[in-house]
Motif scaffolding. Sequence first.
Motif, PDB file in Angstrom:
ATOM      1  N   LYS A   2       0.843  -1.190   0.000  1.00  0.00           N
ATOM      2  CA  LYS A   2       0.000   0.000   0.000  1.00  0.00           C
ATOM      3  C   LYS A   2       0.874   1.234   0.000  1.00  0.00           C
ATOM      4  CE  LYS A   2      -3.908  -2.126   2.160  1.00  0.00           C
ATOM      5  NZ  LYS A   2      -5.005  -1.989   3.043  1.00  0.00           N
ATOM      6  N   ILE A   3       0.466   2.215  -0.768  1.00  0.00           N
ATOM      7  CA  ILE A   3       1.199   3.473  -0.856  1.00  0.00           C
ATOM      8  C   ILE A   3       0.263   4.587  -0.409  1.00  0.00           C
ATOM      9  CG2 ILE A   3       2.340   5.088  -2.413  1.00  0.00           C
ATOM     10  CD1 ILE A   3       2.983   2.659  -4.202  1.00  0.00           C
ATOM     11  N   ARG A   4       0.755   5.448   0.398  1.00  0.00           N
ATOM     12  CA  ARG A   4      -0.040   6.561   0.903  1.00  0.00           C
ATOM     13  C   ARG A   4       0.359   7.832   0.157  1.00  0.00           C
ATOM     14  NH1 ARG A   4      -2.673   6.554   5.780  1.00  0.00           N
ATOM     15  NH2 ARG A   4      -3.426   8.578   6.391  1.00  0.00           N
ATOM     16  N   ARG A   5      -0.628   8.558  -0.336  1.00  0.00           N
ATOM     17  CA  ARG A   5      -0.380   9.804  -1.051  1.00  0.00           C
ATOM     18  C   ARG A   5      -1.307  10.890  -0.518  1.00  0.00           C
ATOM     19  NH1 ARG A   5       4.227   8.762  -3.023  1.00  0.00           N
ATOM     20  NH2 ARG A   5       4.318   7.352  -4.745  1.00  0.00           N
ATOM     21  N   ASN A   6      -0.852  12.114  -0.544  1.00  0.00           N
ATOM     22  CA  ASN A   6      -1.692  13.246  -0.182  1.00  0.00           C
ATOM     23  C   ASN A   6      -2.331  13.796  -1.438  1.00  0.00           C
ATOM     24  OD1 ASN A   6      -1.058  13.190   2.552  1.00  0.00           O
ATOM     25  ND2 ASN A   6       0.802  14.384   2.226  1.00  0.00           N
ATOM     26  N   MET A   7      -3.569  14.225  -1.305  1.00  0.00           N
ATOM     27  CA  MET A   7      -4.271  14.820  -2.438  1.00  0.00           C
ATOM     28  C   MET A   7      -4.866  16.139  -1.975  1.00  0.00           C
ATOM     29  SD  MET A   7      -6.142  11.578  -4.154  1.00  0.00           S
ATOM     30  CE  MET A   7      -6.484  12.448  -5.651  1.00  0.00           C
ATOM     31  N   TYR A   8      -4.965  17.067  -2.911  1.00  0.00           N
ATOM     32  CA  TYR A   8      -5.520  18.367  -2.593  1.00  0.00           C
ATOM     33  C   TYR A   8      -6.807  18.566  -3.395  1.00  0.00           C
ATOM     34  CZ  TYR A   8      -0.953  19.091  -0.563  1.00  0.00           C
ATOM     35  OH  TYR A   8       0.171  18.964   0.192  1.00  0.00           O
ATOM     36  N   PHE A   9      -7.828  19.075  -2.716  1.00  0.00           N
ATOM     37  CA  PHE A   9      -9.121  19.345  -3.334  1.00  0.00           C
ATOM     38  C   PHE A   9      -9.534  20.759  -2.976  1.00  0.00           C
ATOM     39  CE2 PHE A   9      -9.112  14.800  -2.326  1.00  0.00           C
ATOM     40  CZ  PHE A   9      -9.436  14.248  -3.556  1.00  0.00           C
ATOM     41  N   ASP A  10     -10.271  21.418  -3.866  1.00  0.00           N
ATOM     42  CA  ASP A  10     -10.871  22.678  -3.451  1.00  0.00           C
ATOM     43  C   ASP A  10     -12.133  22.343  -2.644  1.00  0.00           C
ATOM     44  OD1 ASP A  10     -12.970  22.172  -5.247  1.00  0.00           O
ATOM     45  OD2 ASP A  10     -12.181  23.513  -6.785  1.00  0.00           O
ATOM     46  N   LYS A  11     -12.791  23.353  -2.088  1.00  0.00           N
ATOM     47  CA  LYS A  11     -13.939  23.107  -1.209  1.00  0.00           C
ATOM     48  C   LYS A  11     -15.060  22.361  -1.922  1.00  0.00           C
ATOM     49  CE  LYS A  11     -13.302  26.879   2.047  1.00  0.00           C
ATOM     50  NZ  LYS A  11     -13.881  28.071   2.645  1.00  0.00           N
ATOM     51  N   GLU A  12     -15.335  22.762  -3.161  1.00  0.00           N
ATOM     52  CA  GLU A  12     -16.431  22.135  -3.919  1.00  0.00           C
ATOM     53  C   GLU A  12     -16.129  20.662  -4.199  1.00  0.00           C
ATOM     54  OE1 GLU A  12     -18.596  22.517  -8.254  1.00  0.00           O
ATOM     55  OE2 GLU A  12     -17.486  24.236  -7.488  1.00  0.00           O
ATOM     56  N   GLU A  13     -14.901  20.371  -4.608  1.00  0.00           N
ATOM     57  CA  GLU A  13     -14.516  18.978  -4.882  1.00  0.00           C
ATOM     58  C   GLU A  13     -14.587  18.127  -3.611  1.00  0.00           C
ATOM     59  OE1 GLU A  13     -11.308  19.921  -8.460  1.00  0.00           O
ATOM     60  OE2 GLU A  13     -10.629  19.820  -6.375  1.00  0.00           O
ATOM     61  N   TYR A  14     -14.130  18.700  -2.507  1.00  0.00           N
ATOM     62  CA  TYR A  14     -14.158  17.967  -1.247  1.00  0.00           C
ATOM     63  C   TYR A  14     -15.592  17.702  -0.803  1.00  0.00           C
ATOM     64  CZ  TYR A  14     -13.008  16.408   3.424  1.00  0.00           C
ATOM     65  OH  TYR A  14     -12.885  15.656   4.554  1.00  0.00           O
ATOM     66  N   GLN A  15     -16.475  18.666  -1.008  1.00  0.00           N
ATOM     67  CA  GLN A  15     -17.885  18.496  -0.644  1.00  0.00           C
ATOM     68  C   GLN A  15     -18.526  17.393  -1.494  1.00  0.00           C
ATOM     69  OE1 GLN A  15     -19.382  20.079   1.966  1.00  0.00           O
ATOM     70  NE2 GLN A  15     -21.013  18.607   1.588  1.00  0.00           N
ATOM     71  N   ILE A  16     -18.193  17.381  -2.772  1.00  0.00           N
ATOM     72  CA  ILE A  16     -18.712  16.328  -3.651  1.00  0.00           C
ATOM     73  C   ILE A  16     -18.234  14.963  -3.172  1.00  0.00           C
ATOM     74  CG2 ILE A  16     -18.553  15.362  -5.995  1.00  0.00           C
ATOM     75  CD1 ILE A  16     -18.449  18.282  -7.014  1.00  0.00           C
ATOM     76  N   MET A  17     -16.947  14.884  -2.819  1.00  0.00           N
ATOM     77  CA  MET A  17     -16.401  13.615  -2.335  1.00  0.00           C
ATOM     78  C   MET A  17     -17.066  13.196  -1.027  1.00  0.00           C
ATOM     79  SD  MET A  17     -12.459  12.362  -1.800  1.00  0.00           S
ATOM     80  CE  MET A  17     -12.082  13.620  -0.634  1.00  0.00           C
ATOM     81  N   GLN A  18     -17.301  14.130  -0.128  1.00  0.00           N
ATOM     82  CA  GLN A  18     -17.973  13.810   1.137  1.00  0.00           C
ATOM     83  C   GLN A  18     -19.396  13.297   0.888  1.00  0.00           C
ATOM     84  OE1 GLN A  18     -17.509  17.384   3.601  1.00  0.00           O
ATOM     85  NE2 GLN A  18     -16.736  16.012   5.195  1.00  0.00           N
ATOM     86  N   ASN A  19     -20.113  13.969  -0.007  1.00  0.00           N
ATOM     87  CA  ASN A  19     -21.488  13.550  -0.316  1.00  0.00           C
ATOM     88  C   ASN A  19     -21.516  12.146  -0.929  1.00  0.00           C
ATOM     89  OD1 ASN A  19     -22.517  15.958   0.653  1.00  0.00           O
ATOM     90  ND2 ASN A  19     -22.632  16.912  -1.364  1.00  0.00           N
ATOM     91  N   LEU A  20     -20.613  11.896  -1.872  1.00  0.00           N
ATOM     92  CA  LEU A  20     -20.542  10.563  -2.483  1.00  0.00           C
ATOM     93  C   LEU A  20     -20.180   9.505  -1.450  1.00  0.00           C
ATOM     94  CD1 LEU A  20     -18.757  11.272  -5.890  1.00  0.00           C
ATOM     95  CD2 LEU A  20     -21.089  10.434  -5.554  1.00  0.00           C
ATOM     96  N   SER A  21     -19.289   9.850  -0.546  1.00  0.00           N
ATOM     97  CA  SER A  21     -18.885   8.922   0.502  1.00  0.00           C
ATOM     98  C   SER A  21     -20.074   8.563   1.394  1.00  0.00           C
ATOM     99  CB  SER A  21     -17.758   9.532   1.331  1.00  0.00           C
ATOM    100  OG  SER A  21     -17.381   8.663   2.375  1.00  0.00           O
ATOM    101  N   LYS A  22     -20.863   9.564   1.756  1.00  0.00           N
ATOM    102  CA  LYS A  22     -22.046   9.319   2.594  1.00  0.00           C
ATOM    103  C   LYS A  22     -23.085   8.498   1.841  1.00  0.00           C
ATOM    104  CE  LYS A  22     -21.595  13.398   5.497  1.00  0.00           C
ATOM    105  NZ  LYS A  22     -22.097  14.736   5.809  1.00  0.00           N
ATOM    106  N   GLN A  23     -23.307   8.834   0.573  1.00  0.00           N
ATOM    107  CA  GLN A  23     -24.325   8.137  -0.223  1.00  0.00           C
ATOM    108  C   GLN A  23     -23.971   6.673  -0.456  1.00  0.00           C
ATOM    109  OE1 GLN A  23     -24.776  10.352  -3.834  1.00  0.00           O
ATOM    110  NE2 GLN A  23     -25.812  12.054  -2.853  1.00  0.00           N
ATOM    111  N   THR A  24     -22.696   6.397  -0.695  1.00  0.00           N
ATOM    112  CA  THR A  24     -22.285   5.027  -1.018  1.00  0.00           C
ATOM    113  C   THR A  24     -21.917   4.211   0.211  1.00  0.00           C
ATOM    114  OG1 THR A  24     -19.985   5.699  -1.334  1.00  0.00           O
ATOM    115  CG2 THR A  24     -21.418   5.691  -3.289  1.00  0.00           C
ATOM    116  N   GLY A  25     -21.637   4.880   1.323  1.00  0.00           N
ATOM    117  CA  GLY A  25     -21.204   4.169   2.519  1.00  0.00           C
ATOM    118  C   GLY A  25     -19.739   3.773   2.460  1.00  0.00           C
ATOM    119  N   LEU A  26     -19.017   4.296   1.482  1.00  0.00           N
ATOM    120  CA  LEU A  26     -17.595   4.004   1.346  1.00  0.00           C
ATOM    121  C   LEU A  26     -16.775   5.110   1.994  1.00  0.00           C
ATOM    122  CD1 LEU A  26     -17.467   3.036  -2.449  1.00  0.00           C
ATOM    123  CD2 LEU A  26     -17.356   1.477  -0.520  1.00  0.00           C
TER     124      LEU A  26
END
Length: 128
Positions: A2-26
């Motif tokens: 496993k490799i760990r990497r840092n990623m940068y998102f703007d606020k809108e991208e991060y919000q989209i990712m949070q919403n998708l995470s909640k919707q999918t349970g992932l």
Amino acid sequence: MKIRRNMYFDKEEYQIMQNLSKQTGLSKSALLRHLLRSSKYLEMTNKLEKHNNLINEFLAEIHRIGNNINQIAYHLNIDITKHEESKESLKKELAELLPLLKEYKDKAFKATLDIAPKKFKTIKVENE
């Protein structure tokens, strides 16, 4: 491995990712891994499209042969053609059909379509 990497998102991208995470349970990382592997689903879609085209070609050919057989039966019923002539035509059409069926069987059933979705391990981390 496993490799760990840092990623940068703007606020809108991060919000989209949070919403998708909640919707999918992932978890967010499982969601990103899932999205990265979506190209495999595109590949499967292409395989399914090719398979469907093969089926359509096969059905068109069967339809053509069926029409020919119907014409032979029609001519037999109205006594336009001689019985032996019709019998030979029917044999010819059926002789065309058998290799076509074998060809379809060979093409369609050798191409295995593995369409089961892959399971992703989801790890929820506190404060994520």
